[in-house]
Design a protein around this motif. Sequence first.
Motif, short mmCIF file in Angstrom:
data_model
loop_
_atom_site.label_atom_id
_atom_site.label_comp_id
_atom_site.label_asym_id
_atom_site.label_seq_id
_atom_site.Cartn_x
_atom_site.Cartn_y
_atom_site.Cartn_z
N UNK A 160 -31.98 -6.69 -14.21
CA UNK A 160 -33.13 -7.18 -13.45
C UNK A 160 -34.22 -7.81 -14.32
N UNK A 161 -34.39 -7.30 -15.53
CA UNK A 161 -35.45 -7.86 -16.39
C UNK A 161 -34.97 -8.97 -17.31
N UNK A 162 -33.68 -9.03 -17.54
CA UNK A 162 -33.16 -10.00 -18.51
C UNK A 162 -31.91 -10.74 -18.02
N UNK A 163 -31.91 -11.29 -16.82
CA UNK A 163 -30.68 -11.97 -16.37
C UNK A 163 -30.32 -13.18 -17.23
N UNK A 164 -31.33 -13.89 -17.78
CA UNK A 164 -31.04 -15.06 -18.61
C UNK A 164 -30.37 -14.64 -19.93
N UNK A 165 -30.71 -13.47 -20.45
CA UNK A 165 -30.06 -12.97 -21.67
C UNK A 165 -28.61 -12.60 -21.35
N UNK A 166 -28.38 -11.99 -20.20
CA UNK A 166 -27.01 -11.64 -19.79
C UNK A 166 -26.18 -12.91 -19.57
N UNK A 167 -26.78 -13.93 -18.96
CA UNK A 167 -26.07 -15.20 -18.78
C UNK A 167 -25.66 -15.78 -20.12
N UNK A 168 -26.60 -15.84 -21.02
CA UNK A 168 -26.37 -16.41 -22.35
C UNK A 168 -25.23 -15.67 -23.06
N UNK A 169 -25.31 -14.34 -23.09
CA UNK A 169 -24.29 -13.57 -23.80
C UNK A 169 -22.92 -13.65 -23.11
N UNK A 170 -22.91 -13.75 -21.79
CA UNK A 170 -21.64 -13.92 -21.09
C UNK A 170 -20.96 -15.22 -21.45
N UNK A 171 -21.72 -16.30 -21.47
CA UNK A 171 -21.16 -17.61 -21.82
C UNK A 171 -20.74 -17.64 -23.29
N UNK A 172 -21.58 -17.07 -24.16
CA UNK A 172 -21.24 -17.06 -25.59
C UNK A 172 -19.93 -16.30 -25.82
N UNK A 173 -19.76 -15.18 -25.15
CA UNK A 173 -18.53 -14.39 -25.32
C UNK A 173 -17.31 -15.15 -24.80
N UNK A 174 -17.43 -15.81 -23.66
CA UNK A 174 -16.30 -16.59 -23.13
C UNK A 174 -15.94 -17.72 -24.09
N UNK A 175 -16.95 -18.42 -24.60
CA UNK A 175 -16.71 -19.52 -25.54
C UNK A 175 -16.14 -18.99 -26.85
N UNK A 176 -16.65 -17.87 -27.30
CA UNK A 176 -16.17 -17.26 -28.55
C UNK A 176 -14.67 -16.93 -28.44
#
Length: 167
Positions: free
Chosen positions: A49-65
Amino acid sequence: MDISSAASLQTVLKTRVLVGFLGERAQFGWWPTAFYESSGRLFLKPIFSRTPQVAQYHGVVEAARRLHDEHLSVGTYHLFRLPEEIEQDLHMLVQTAGEEWSPAALYRDKQTALAMLTDMTGAAMKGGVGPVSIGNVRDFADHLTEIASVYCSAFSSNAQSFPYLVR
């Protein structure tokens, strides 16, 4: 150029967000995620709830990684796998920057994101399909325009390229 400088880290982060967004399924489909779509944010908001943009970023980075790691040799570095100290600095930057690093704040759609990536390439004109050797990771900051150029060329030609660096 020193990768630990604030400007270099911001350039790395911007490149990651652009390539991450463009690689998602709604754009070029390199990885099957939808973190940067509105539905992705709605899915993450109750959990983070406080950091959805951080979760989005890390999700995409992990998929790309994962995709990059599948196509590259063990021990190589790439835009989504950098030395640990740089990864930590990027994580801190994403946490403190908040919404300004969300795709919605940077661009509106696929074409705008691709135009921004093209602008980042400067005079660099490097392409290739599959793994593309760029140089040494200690000079990573000096290779950012070249890395952006490889991704830009790949997206424009509907091919997958994986620019990498060695130690």
